[in-house]
Design an enzyme around this catalytic site. Sequence first.
Site, PDB file in Angstrom:
ATOM      1  N   PRO A  70      11.643  23.616  15.408  1.00  0.00           N
ATOM      2  CG  PRO A  70       9.207  23.581  16.720  1.00  0.00           C
ATOM      3  CD  PRO A  70      10.109  24.850  15.785  1.00  0.00           C
ATOM      4  CB  CYS A  71      14.313  19.424  14.491  1.00  0.00           C
ATOM      5  SG  CYS A  71      14.177  18.870  16.127  1.00  0.00           S
ATOM      6  CD  GLN A  72       8.698  17.739  16.175  1.00  0.00           C
ATOM      7  OE1 GLN A  72       9.395  18.722  15.726  1.00  0.00           O
ATOM      8  NE2 GLN A  72       8.040  17.342  16.524  1.00  0.00           N
ATOM      9  N   GLY A  73      10.988  17.297  11.132  1.00  0.00           N
ATOM     10  CA  GLY A  73      11.206  16.502   9.815  1.00  0.00           C
ATOM     11  C   GLY A  73      12.349  16.744   9.723  1.00  0.00           C
ATOM     12  CG  PHE A  74      15.321  19.324   9.526  1.00  0.00           C
ATOM     13  CD1 PHE A  74      14.980  19.029   7.998  1.00  0.00           C
ATOM     14  CD2 PHE A  74      14.728  20.681  10.406  1.00  0.00           C
ATOM     15  CE1 PHE A  74      13.673  20.512   7.819  1.00  0.00           C
ATOM     16  CE2 PHE A  74      14.535  20.995   9.376  1.00  0.00           C
ATOM     17  CZ  PHE A  74      13.544  21.404   8.312  1.00  0.00           C
TER      18      PHE A  74
END
Length: 316
Positions: A70-74
């Site tokens: 997952p990529c929420q932080g990027f």
Amino acid sequence: MPKAVSLFTGCGGSDAGLHACGFDVVMANDVMSYARDVYLANLPETDYVVGDVKGIESFPKADLLAGCYPCQGFSVGGVRDPDRGINYLYREFDRALRQIRPKAFIVENVSGMRRANNQHLAVNQLTRFRMAGYKVSWAVLDAREYGVAQERSRMFFVGIRSDLGIEYEFPAPTHALPGNAASGLPGCPTIKDRIGGMPEWPEGEFDAQPFHWYYLSRDRWRGWDQVSRTIVANSRHTPLHPISPKLERLGPDEWRFVSDAPARRLSYREAAALQGFDADMTFPDTGGTRLRYRVVGNAVPPPLFQAVASAIPDIW
Ligand SMILES: C[S@@+](CC[C@H](N)C(=O)[O-])C[C@H]1O[C@@H](n2cnc3c(N)ncnc32)[C@H](O)[C@@H]1O
């Protein structure tokens, strides 16, 4: 048939690409049960484990490991906080890599991972994968250049086990970007090419919530002869269907419809077609409209993943 293990599998955008290039996906995993339901309704042959990847102790043998953590932080669309725990799920991918020791691996993530405040995480991933014994190449690919009718740029890491002595090269574009006819390649498909024949008003298949101020803080409209704006996981932020009136800019972060004609968002089925899924993709009844949008928006466009996987030399 080469075998693949898929992690952070979602509804299987990446895996549809793997199937198209001849892989047998022997195991898939995700925490989201509706993603599993959609996957198995369309790709029924896989052993799909639902649950936190951290709970999986052993992985089956495979030639390829694929994972799109997952990529929420990027992500540009998500909460950009490089310290969030979700950004560290690559360590689970690394654990699987060291256990399986496949001949090759593919990782997909958002292009925001290159941004300055995230760079240490991207570098850490590269270092870990290299230390695990892989020659790793990375690139940011524009999905439009691989036949996807959508603005979507994604970062890929592809690693080949060092003992095989091969360096991976990313595939050359197969389609020209809009306005670049000089390349000699066919133009990338348009919204019309992908969804032109679908029903104009598919009741119950699109998010009909009001267009709130945030929605109208940017231009969400694209015409039939253009490519779609990015298909996102949050149904409320899904781009407009081209039958909607255009938006005109009023000022910074402020847009409005040019007329009162009816407007609607793309349906989840149209969103799937614009991602490059088959037009007859099955969505089981175990999940409602928002979940359908979510799994579709989270997915890797199958043609893009297929292009990346099929560029791995025949080491199988
Ligand atoms: C970017 S999406 C993957 C999309 C997928 N590869 C596709 O093409 O359809 C990331 C996925 O990771 C899953 N995920 C998040 N945390 C997880 C965890 N701890 N264990 C397993 N899966 C997780 C999410 O539910 C989401 O489906």
